[in-house]
Every structure is written in structure tokens, then in C-alpha cells.
Design an enzyme around this catalytic site. Sequence first.
Site, PDB file in Angstrom:
ATOM      1  N   HIS A  63     -24.372  -4.324 -23.906  1.00  0.00           N
ATOM      2  CA  HIS A  63     -23.221  -3.428 -23.721  1.00  0.00           C
ATOM      3  C   HIS A  63     -21.911  -4.174 -24.006  1.00  0.00           C
ATOM      4  O   HIS A  63     -21.069  -3.732 -24.795  1.00  0.00           O
ATOM      5  CB  HIS A  63     -23.243  -2.889 -22.283  1.00  0.00           C
ATOM      6  CG  HIS A  63     -22.082  -2.000 -21.918  1.00  0.00           C
ATOM      7  ND1 HIS A  63     -22.211  -0.635 -21.765  1.00  0.00           N
ATOM      8  CD2 HIS A  63     -20.780  -2.273 -21.660  1.00  0.00           C
ATOM      9  CE1 HIS A  63     -21.031  -0.115 -21.435  1.00  0.00           C
ATOM     10  NE2 HIS A  63     -20.143  -1.089 -21.360  1.00  0.00           N
ATOM     11  N   GLU A  64     -21.753  -5.340 -23.378  1.00  0.00           N
ATOM     12  CA  GLU A  64     -20.486  -6.080 -23.547  1.00  0.00           C
ATOM     13  C   GLU A  64     -20.301  -6.544 -24.992  1.00  0.00           C
ATOM     14  O   GLU A  64     -19.185  -6.568 -25.509  1.00  0.00           O
ATOM     15  CB  GLU A  64     -20.426  -7.285 -22.602  1.00  0.00           C
ATOM     16  CG  GLU A  64     -20.548  -6.943 -21.116  1.00  0.00           C
ATOM     17  CD  GLU A  64     -19.625  -5.827 -20.639  1.00  0.00           C
ATOM     18  OE1 GLU A  64     -18.495  -5.717 -21.167  1.00  0.00           O
ATOM     19  OE2 GLU A  64     -20.029  -5.059 -19.760  1.00  0.00           O
TER      20      GLU A  64
ATOM     21  N   GLY B 269     -19.127  -5.266 -13.190  1.00  0.00           N
ATOM     22  CA  GLY B 269     -20.392  -5.921 -13.522  1.00  0.00           C
ATOM     23  C   GLY B 269     -20.117  -7.006 -14.541  1.00  0.00           C
ATOM     24  O   GLY B 269     -20.626  -8.120 -14.464  1.00  0.00           O
ATOM     25  N   ALA B 270     -19.286  -6.643 -15.533  1.00  0.00           N
ATOM     26  CA  ALA B 270     -18.949  -7.587 -16.596  1.00  0.00           C
ATOM     27  C   ALA B 270     -17.711  -7.064 -17.307  1.00  0.00           C
ATOM     28  O   ALA B 270     -17.326  -5.913 -17.138  1.00  0.00           O
ATOM     29  CB  ALA B 270     -20.111  -7.702 -17.578  1.00  0.00           C
ATOM     30  N   MET B 271     -17.079  -7.932 -18.106  1.00  0.00           N
ATOM     31  CA  MET B 271     -15.861  -7.535 -18.833  1.00  0.00           C
ATOM     32  C   MET B 271     -15.888  -8.139 -20.229  1.00  0.00           C
ATOM     33  O   MET B 271     -16.069  -9.339 -20.397  1.00  0.00           O
ATOM     34  CB  MET B 271     -14.630  -8.037 -18.051  1.00  0.00           C
ATOM     35  CG  MET B 271     -13.315  -7.810 -18.776  1.00  0.00           C
ATOM     36  SD  MET B 271     -13.011  -6.037 -19.043  1.00  0.00           S
ATOM     37  CE  MET B 271     -12.085  -6.109 -20.569  1.00  0.00           C
ATOM     38  N   GLU B 272     -15.666  -7.256 -21.226  1.00  0.00           N
ATOM     39  CA  GLU B 272     -15.898  -7.624 -22.626  1.00  0.00           C
ATOM     40  C   GLU B 272     -14.778  -8.391 -23.309  1.00  0.00           C
ATOM     41  O   GLU B 272     -14.605  -8.283 -24.523  1.00  0.00           O
ATOM     42  CB  GLU B 272     -16.164  -6.349 -23.425  1.00  0.00           C
ATOM     43  CG  GLU B 272     -14.930  -5.437 -23.581  1.00  0.00           C
ATOM     44  CD  GLU B 272     -14.785  -4.337 -22.551  1.00  0.00           C
ATOM     45  OE1 GLU B 272     -14.076  -3.351 -22.815  1.00  0.00           O
ATOM     46  OE2 GLU B 272     -15.382  -4.466 -21.457  1.00  0.00           O
ATOM     47  N   ASN B 273     -13.962  -9.172 -22.583  1.00  0.00           N
ATOM     48  CA  ASN B 273     -12.851  -9.883 -23.220  1.00  0.00           C
ATOM     49  C   ASN B 273     -13.282 -10.438 -24.587  1.00  0.00           C
ATOM     50  O   ASN B 273     -14.368 -10.978 -24.730  1.00  0.00           O
ATOM     51  CB  ASN B 273     -12.384 -11.061 -22.353  1.00  0.00           C
ATOM     52  CG  ASN B 273     -12.253 -10.663 -20.900  1.00  0.00           C
ATOM     53  OD1 ASN B 273     -11.487  -9.782 -20.565  1.00  0.00           O
ATOM     54  ND2 ASN B 273     -13.045 -11.292 -20.051  1.00  0.00           N
TER      55      ASN B 273
ATOM     56  N   GLU C 141      -8.464  -5.700 -17.604  1.00  0.00           N
ATOM     57  CA  GLU C 141      -8.672  -4.268 -17.801  1.00  0.00           C
ATOM     58  C   GLU C 141      -8.676  -3.583 -16.436  1.00  0.00           C
ATOM     59  O   GLU C 141      -9.349  -4.058 -15.517  1.00  0.00           O
ATOM     60  CB  GLU C 141     -10.007  -3.992 -18.504  1.00  0.00           C
ATOM     61  CG  GLU C 141     -10.089  -2.535 -18.940  1.00  0.00           C
ATOM     62  CD  GLU C 141     -11.396  -2.179 -19.672  1.00  0.00           C
ATOM     63  OE1 GLU C 141     -11.387  -1.218 -20.431  1.00  0.00           O
ATOM     64  OE2 GLU C 141     -12.404  -2.878 -19.470  1.00  0.00           O
TER      65      GLU C 141
ATOM     66  N   GLU D 217     -16.567   3.127 -23.635  1.00  0.00           N
ATOM     67  CA  GLU D 217     -17.650   2.980 -22.671  1.00  0.00           C
ATOM     68  C   GLU D 217     -18.867   3.831 -23.016  1.00  0.00           C
ATOM     69  O   GLU D 217     -20.006   3.398 -22.860  1.00  0.00           O
ATOM     70  CB  GLU D 217     -17.156   3.283 -21.252  1.00  0.00           C
ATOM     71  CG  GLU D 217     -16.047   2.349 -20.775  1.00  0.00           C
ATOM     72  CD  GLU D 217     -16.410   0.863 -20.856  1.00  0.00           C
ATOM     73  OE1 GLU D 217     -17.594   0.534 -21.073  1.00  0.00           O
ATOM     74  OE2 GLU D 217     -15.510   0.022 -20.715  1.00  0.00           O
TER      75      GLU D 217
END
Length: 845
Positions: A280-281, A244-248, A111, A303
Site C-alpha cells: 500500500h505505502e 499504521g504507516a506513512m508513505e513519505n 500528513e 487511499e
Amino acid sequence: FLRPDLVACTFSGSVAISVAVSAPTRFLVLNALDLSVNRTSIRFQALEPTEVVFFKDDGVLVLGFAKQLPLGEGLLKMDFNGILNDQMRGFYRSKYQYKGKERNMAVTQFESVDARRCFPCWDEPAFKAKFKLTLEVPSELVALSNMPVGNATFAGPIKTVRYLESPPMSTYLVAIVVGLFEYVEGMTTKGTRVRVYTQIGKSNQGKFALDVGVKSLNLYKDYFDTPFPLPKLDMVAIPDFAAGAMENYGLVTYREVALLFDDKSSSASSRQSVAITVAHELAHQWFGNLVTMEWWTHLWLNEGFATWVSHLAVDSFFPQWNIWTQFLDSTTTALRLDSLEASHPIEVEIHHASEVDQIFDAISYDKGASVIRMLQSYLGAERFQKAMASYMKKYAFSNAKTEDLWAVLEKETGEPVKDLMTTWTKQKGYPVINAKIKGDDIEIEQAQFLLDGSSGSGMWIVPITSGCGAYDTQKKFLLKLKRDKMVIGSQCGDRKKGGNFWTKLNINGTGFYRVKYDDELAAALQNALETKKLSLMDKIGTVDDLYALSIARQQTFASLLRLLYGYRGEADYSVLSHINTVTTSIAKVSADATPALAGDIKQLLIKILLSPAEKLGWDPKKGESHLDVMLRPLLLTALVQLGHGKTINEGVRRFNIFTRDRGTSLLPPDTRKAAYLAVMQNVSSSNRSGYDALRKIYKESAEGEERLQVLGILSSCRDKGIVLESLNLIFTSEVRNQDAYILLRGIQPEAREISWNWLKENWELISKTFAGSLITDFVETIVPLFTSNEKAAEISKFFATRTKPGFERTLKQSLENVRISARWAEGIRSEPGLAQTVRELLAKP
């Protein structure tokens, strides 16, 4: 198919893409970037292209064929290879230590527009496809992807892993992680397997995130009335990670501090941020992954919603954290950015791939979440939730745009959602509501609020809430015009002198607007504050509005100081966190605006913060609340920054004991940062023992959070030599690129000239080393430290020939902030009677 080589840091692969040709054409246009495609391998059905052209700036690959392509479905195949880069995007390498040796892992981060750096594809959110991945990797490594493994075959040191086919999903959510890991595992009520993968020896630190993860999946399944769509969910801690993080989908990646929590060495604030990040993720697994925005213009749907609903989840798991009061941090952050001329609408036009990264900002996340909270509070929780479940079912496995969400909410509730919300998402900014007493009415009028004091032309449909005299008599209505009025009822209290009358608009800050009261209403509100009538959220809104109005020179600086003084007995974490934001800003601007008065103003700010700090002291108390544990370092750090001698000396004393005995109970993880900062106050090139001791802790500590706490204060110093030495660490292997911003955030206003010269001298190197969003950190931490128009002009001139689309918006916003500070300082300088107000407040018992 992908074959990463973790020693040479390269990869090779092939794709087979099922393409439906729906109209006559002899071209196929797709995305590929930084890949070398083997031209002789390209086939569409049996056809070979006669032209193969890369457009590097656009990340586009065009295949031209000699004659028109056959209509209907066909297979496009090609082989390619690439480099495992170290830019933390596309298919990249991350370094880690195993048994004393450095090793590489291979990780993806796609992303927004970086799947094209890993394999040729149609790299836009609306082109959903099913993915079937095969990896060829060393046998001893863990290889993860979105779906569970279908089967694996071994040939000596190499294994071939085939994953199950995924449901339809966007390219930016495809993920691969290959390295050495261990894991902890749990199960949802519906039997979905959840794992947290960490580096060898750290899996214990994954237990807290695992617990929050399992609870989140259970909660969202009910909230959206839709089961989790995949057979498993993995969460992985990655040492080098840009965001911070990625929601794959099914394989969520995190930087280590966002996922790992250690009871012994982590702070309370870190427990909270891990919980929020995980919630959140995992919200994205539905809102974003199952239903995806049609184009990046609608990024806020992803988001903003995930930010809002993660607070809903965490509030349900940890009600004692008071997380909705803390949510106002997000709202005030967004209000600050959105009162700039250089802000942008929630729905922002995106014309080119290079523009996407910079809209991952406080507008998409925090304003997005705040207007969702405003809408939910207007519609009511139950109606809102029912509508969200309908939306989820209607658009599952496909794409939606903002209007689609409004249409579903409108159908379910019968309210004019589209007209109301369009005013908040299609135009930038927000209103200030001017409230004036006229007879028995309160007249209200809306006008766009801008921090530079100018007036914008925006008009909004505003959900106005008001309370008066008490909280059980709230009123709500929609303000659709420029002006309107509200009747003051007898329940509002007695308006005569000494009465208990007060009125507050925007109850609990659910609306995304500010309020400016006339003198009578403002005095009544200050009285309500001092007699403890206001809720925590309204205490925050009251000070934040006056602070912004003071910057815009619509209210005096003296009135802001008088209001702040009314908070001196405050003991709540969230309220004091906002007071601290305001006092930090006041200390900075007064040093420039009225140097002669700056010392007295600092003493006044210390007076406001001292009593809650003394109550809490340095040592944790048995059985105290999570919020008090977070408040202690907040206040101690604030006092150190304001130059409070007693706090600084105590911090240094405890630090000296800590350097001799790391296990001492005198400096637990929560208060270390305050002690480190106290040490830095006295550091100089000729007196550097404290600095060297801190550097030693940074090098020797095994804990990520501990290292980052030290990193965050190494540049917090006035000494030119030390500041430069710290900033130059950014170019060494001692600081990971992802962590540079933490060092930058520590820079004090006193060191701004040194830092700005350093930035200019090293700009070439910085722009080569830092990609994407990481480069904006340099601009937004250093530029806003200045408060003069001359400096803004100088900075603007420097960047005139050096801007890139990736940070152009951030630069504009930062320069605007400098000009706003300059205007504010000028107003303070010429304000009559200011010194007298400061002296009066200092003299009060």
C-alpha cells in the site's frame, strides 16, 4: 535547516523559500503552528515585515510589509524554534530502549496538515516545491530524509548532513528520522537501493518487508509504465507512531508491528498485514507522491487506489492467500459505514485544516478501493491498466483531481466513465437492488439503502452483473433508470419444484450495492448455497446482504438465522471470517432483544462454527495452508466468546502450561489470543491469578505482536474492578498512546456501563492526552456497545458541550449505530415465531 536536540526535546531551524509574487500585494500568507518565529530574522528579499500575525486556530502566519512587494521571484527567509512534542504529529520524539537506557529519536509525521508544526511553509498538497534539507545531529546517530545524503561534515560530536535536492513534492511528504538504527538492504531490477531500518538487534525482522518492498517497486514500475522516481527507498520502524504507516517520498515510516515480522514469534495474519501495508505505502510512491491529489477533497484518489492496487500486488506475490476474496472485508466495512445517514461522499468538502483527519476512514479507503474494483471489472483489467499508465505520465510531478482521472479513463476506453462514476463519488450511500420474478423476467429496481430503514433519494448508474444456473453465463449491463428488467434464459435451470434454478446478482461482489431477492429467488439462492454452487465471494455477499437487510428490518431475523445455518459445513477462511462478524453481532443484539432466547441463539451459533473448529483443532498441522493457519484462531476465539465450555477449558489448560514453559509447542503465536481470551472469561477481582499472569507476559515480552495480543484482551472481562484496572493502564507508561485503541477494542458489551462511566469521568484527561485521530478511538469503541435510544440521548447530551471538529463525524456515526441497534432489537423482540425457528434449527441433525 534543522537542529534537533534529543535531550532537551527542542529544535531550532531556518527556511529559505523561493516565492513567486505574481500580482500586487503587501502580504505573504503561509502556514506555521506551535513554532516561535524570530521576528527580526524575517526577510523577503531585503524587506522586513512591519506586521507578523499568527492565527493559531488556522495554523496561519501573516506577514505584512510597508509597501507592495516586487513582482517576480524572491527569497523569503526566517529562523524559528519549536518543541519535539509527544503527540506523534509534526516533528516529535519517540522513545526507545538501547542497552537498558531510555533514549529519544526525532521523527516527523506531516500528513495531513502538520508540516507547519516543523517549519513555516505553504502546507497544501498543490504547492509542490523542491526541497533541500540540511540537518545538524549527534555524529553517532543515523539521520534519514527523503533523498540520499549529498555530503556530511563532522565537527567532533556533531555532524552536518546535507541531502540531495528532491523532485517537486508536497509538504505532507517531507520526512526526517534521527536515531539509532541498523538495516537490511536489497536492490530492485532497475538498481534502486531499498533498505529496512529497525532498532538495533531487530534487523532480521525486516527481511520479509524488504522482500515485499523490492517486489512491489518492480511490479508498480511495470503496472504504471513509469520508473520509480527517486534514487533510493528507505522503510523505517518507529516505536511511537499514530497511524499504521506513512508513505513519505523515499522514506516510508511504519509502526513496528506493521513492518517487522519474525518467523518464530509472529502470526500468519501478521505476515499478511505487513505485506499489504508495505504494498500500500509503496503504491503511494506513484499514486499520491508522483501524482498528488489537488486538495484533500480528493484524498480518496490516494487511499482508495493504494488500497486496491496493494491487493493486486499481494495477489501476484502470494496467490495462495486468496487475497481478493479477503478484499471483501474492505467492501463490507465500507457498505456498513455508507448505509448511515451520517456517512459522507467519497469526494468530501473540506473547509478547514481541522476537518481533514477524520476523512481517513472506511469511505476514503475501502469504498474508494471498492468502486475502483467495480470500475476495473466493468472496463476490463487491460484497458484499465493502460489508462492508469497514461494518467501517471500526464500528471507526473503535479496534481490531479477526480475528474482528471475520469477524463483519462474515458479517452482511453471510450466508455462513459465520468457519468457512471460521478454517481458513486459525489453523493453518499449506495443502492439496494430489489429483484422480483415476473413471468420470464426478473424485474429490478434500485433504491438508496439505509440501515435505519428509511428511504433515501439517491440514484446511481449501476454496473449490474448476473449469473444464473452456472458461472459461465454471466451477463452485464448498466442500470441507468430506477427500474429495468432482465430476461431469464433457459440456461438458468428449471424453475419447477426441485429444479436446479438459481440467479445471483452482483457476481463476486464486484459492485458496490446490495441485493434483496423476492421469496422465490431467495429460496433458490439458499438452495444453491447448500448444494455448493456458489463461489466463495458470492457466499460472502449473500450473507452480508441478508444481515444488513435484517438490521434495516427489511428481512426477518429468522430468515437470517436460517441462511446462516446453511453455512454450517463451511471451511473457507474468508467466508467464515464474515460469518463470525455476523454471529458476533447477533449474539450482542439478541442478549438485549430477547434475553430469554439469547442462550439458545448462542448454542445455534456454536453449532454453525463447531465442526470446522473441531476439524482444525488447537494444534497446527504439517503443510497446512496459510488460510487454515489464520482460520484456527478465528474459530477458537469465536467459540470462546460465545461461551463454549470445552474450548474455554482447553484454552485455560494450554495457557497454564504456557505460563510454566514459554517455549511450549502447545501454544504457538497463532492460537495464543484464543487461550488468553479463555483465561479472561473466568477472571474476577477475587480470582485474578490468570489476569496477573497475562499482565506479566505483557510486561516481560520483547515481541511487539505478543504484547498487543495480550493488550487486546485485558479489558475482555465482565468484572468491574478488572475492566477499570485495565482501562486505567491507558494513562500509565505501560501502554503507548498509539496502542490505547487495542485495549479499548477488547471491551465486552457486558462491561459497557462501566466503560462509559469511566470515559465520562476521564474525558478531560483523555482529550488532553490524545490528539487527532487517536481520540476518535475512544468514541467509536465504547459508544456503539449500547442498543437503546435512551442511552443514545444520554451520550449525545454528554458530548453536546464537548465535541471537537476532529471527532464530530465519528460521534454522529456512533450514535446513529446505537439507534439502529435499538430499532433492530425492537424488531427482533416483536418477531412472531422466532423461538420456534431457533428450536427447529437447534433440533436439526
